[in-house]
Each structure stands twice: as structure tokens, then as C-alpha cells.
Design a protein around this motif. Structure first.
Motif, mmCIF file in Angstrom:
data_model
loop_
_atom_site.group_PDB
_atom_site.id
_atom_site.type_symbol
_atom_site.label_atom_id
_atom_site.label_comp_id
_atom_site.label_asym_id
_atom_site.label_seq_id
_atom_site.Cartn_x
_atom_site.Cartn_y
_atom_site.Cartn_z
ATOM 1 N N GLN A 26 0.811 -1.209 0.000
ATOM 2 C CA GLN A 26 0.000 0.000 0.000
ATOM 3 C C GLN A 26 0.848 1.263 0.000
ATOM 4 N N SER A 27 2.130 1.144 0.314
ATOM 5 C CA SER A 27 2.990 2.332 0.375
ATOM 6 C C SER A 27 4.155 2.257 -0.603
ATOM 7 N N GLY A 28 4.092 1.344 -1.546
ATOM 8 C CA GLY A 28 5.158 1.250 -2.528
ATOM 9 C C GLY A 28 6.475 0.743 -1.965
ATOM 10 N N GLY A 29 6.437 0.011 -0.862
ATOM 11 C CA GLY A 29 7.635 -0.605 -0.307
ATOM 12 C C GLY A 29 8.344 0.189 0.783
ATOM 13 N N ARG A 30 7.864 1.382 1.095
ATOM 14 C CA ARG A 30 8.503 2.152 2.166
ATOM 15 C C ARG A 30 7.794 1.874 3.496
ATOM 16 N N VAL A 31 8.396 2.327 4.584
ATOM 17 C CA VAL A 31 7.732 2.184 5.877
ATOM 18 C C VAL A 31 6.394 2.908 5.796
ATOM 19 N N LEU A 69 9.100 0.148 14.495
ATOM 20 C CA LEU A 69 8.892 0.040 15.942
ATOM 21 C C LEU A 69 9.795 1.090 16.544
ATOM 22 N N ILE A 70 9.207 2.025 17.296
ATOM 23 C CA ILE A 70 9.964 3.161 17.801
ATOM 24 C C ILE A 70 9.821 3.251 19.319
ATOM 25 N N GLY A 71 10.958 3.330 19.990
ATOM 26 C CA GLY A 71 10.971 3.494 21.439
ATOM 27 C C GLY A 71 11.673 4.777 21.825
ATOM 28 N N PRO A 72 11.415 5.247 23.012
ATOM 29 C CA PRO A 72 12.009 6.508 23.459
ATOM 30 C C PRO A 72 13.514 6.415 23.634
ATOM 31 N N VAL A 73 14.168 7.557 23.547
ATOM 32 C CA VAL A 73 15.591 7.625 23.850
ATOM 33 C C VAL A 73 15.761 7.344 25.327
ATOM 34 N N VAL A 74 16.628 6.422 25.654
ATOM 35 C CA VAL A 74 16.903 6.083 27.055
ATOM 36 C C VAL A 74 18.160 6.833 27.471
ATOM 37 N N PHE A 83 10.133 -3.627 10.859
ATOM 38 C CA PHE A 83 9.636 -4.995 10.734
ATOM 39 C C PHE A 83 8.568 -5.039 9.666
ATOM 40 N N GLU A 84 8.255 -6.262 9.229
ATOM 41 C CA GLU A 84 7.202 -6.457 8.247
ATOM 42 C C GLU A 84 6.048 -7.210 8.871
ATOM 43 N N ASP A 85 4.838 -6.797 8.499
ATOM 44 C CA ASP A 85 3.684 -7.569 8.926
ATOM 45 C C ASP A 85 3.566 -8.808 8.040
ATOM 46 N N LEU A 86 2.540 -9.597 8.224
ATOM 47 C CA LEU A 86 2.427 -10.851 7.494
ATOM 48 C C LEU A 86 2.281 -10.666 5.999
ATOM 49 N N VAL A 119 7.909 -12.354 14.479
ATOM 50 C CA VAL A 119 7.787 -11.163 13.641
ATOM 51 C C VAL A 119 9.127 -10.953 12.940
ATOM 52 N N ARG A 120 9.078 -10.677 11.662
ATOM 53 C CA ARG A 120 10.301 -10.543 10.852
ATOM 54 C C ARG A 120 10.801 -9.110 10.825
ATOM 55 N N PHE A 121 11.950 -8.884 11.471
ATOM 56 C CA PHE A 121 12.611 -7.585 11.428
ATOM 57 C C PHE A 121 13.560 -7.577 10.236
ATOM 58 N N VAL A 122 13.505 -6.516 9.442
ATOM 59 C CA VAL A 122 14.333 -6.418 8.241
ATOM 60 C C VAL A 122 15.561 -5.549 8.462
#
Length: 132
Positions: free
Chosen positions: A71-76, A124-129, A114-117, A97-100
Motif C-alpha cells: 500500500q505504500s510502494g515498499g517504504r515504511v 517500531l519506535i521506542g524513546p531515547v533512554v 519490521f514487516e507484517d504478514l 515477527v520478521r525484522f528487516v
């Protein structure tokens, strides 16, 4: 009233296959699953506590089926924020879950693609620690 995006439609092949991934592997909650007749359903999933969610839309016709996973032409395409990157990255990896890409530190936090099925790419984004 302020505006907000409430749902994002995501093309899927079958509802139950999609639910197995989003609920079973990503841990999303099933918000609604209503039969609409003729095999159609209104299926909404979302991360726990999130205001918005995904409308899992079963593809109808060749054009929509061809767009599943692209749906996005291959981008995130979608960005999933977490309060604990390490916890969720580990859990998703253990659930298959497959992380690329390997996790990397960016100015805005830890991120891994990561890619969905279907092959749609997510961050997947987490805060700066910070130490201290």
C-alpha cells in the motif's frame, strides 16, 4: 472540535489470518468484529490504550488484492511507538515477527523496521533512554 485520524484501512487477504497476526503476534486488542453481510466484516484492531486503530479491510477485486502488502510502494507505512523498545522487540522476535533491520539509535529514539504478514513495513519506535 479538533480533528484526528481515527482509523487507517489496511488491506488484508482474510480477516482471521490478519487477526492471528495483529492480535496474536503484535498483541493488539480486537476492538470490533461486526458481520456486515455477504462475508464482509468491520474488523478494528489497535495497540492497547491507543486512541486510533487499524480497520482490517478484506481486499475485493484484483486491484485491491494486488495492493495487499504494498500500500505504500515498499517504504515504511506505519509507525508503532512503544514505551519499552527492548521488551517489545524481544517479544515480537520471539513470536516470529520478521525484522528487516537491526535496531538503531536515531535522535528520536530506538527504531527497527519490521514487516507484517503481508510485507507492509512498520517502524517500531521506542524513546531515547538516557543514563543517570
Amino acid at each position: 472540535m479538533p480533528q484526528r485520524l481515527s482509523l487507517t484501512a489496511l488491506l488484508v487477504d482474510e480477516y482471521d489470518t490478519a487477526l492471528a497476526f495483529f492480535v496474536g503476534k503484535l498483541g493488539f486488542e480486537l476492538r470490533e468484529d461486526t458481520a456486515l453481510g455477504d462475508g464482509k466484516r468491520w474488523v478494528v484492531v489497535a495497540p492497547r490504550g491507543a486512541a486510533g486503530g487499524l480497520l482490517l479491510a478484506r481486499a475485493v477485486g484484483e486491484r485491491q488484492r494486488d495492493a495487499i502488502g504494498d500500500q505504500s510502494g515498499g517504504r515504511v507505512f506505519l509507525f508503532l511507538e512503544t514505551d519499552d523498545f527492548a521488551r517489545d522487540h524481544l517479544a515480537y522476535t520471539q513470536r516470529g515477527v520478521r525484522f528487516v533491520e537491526a535496531p538503531r539509535l536515531e535522535p528520536y529514539g530506538m527504531v527497527a523496521v519490521f514487516e507484517d504478514l503481508y510485507g507492509n513495513r512498520w517502524d517500531l519506535i521506542g524513546p531515547v533512554v538516557t543514563g543517570g
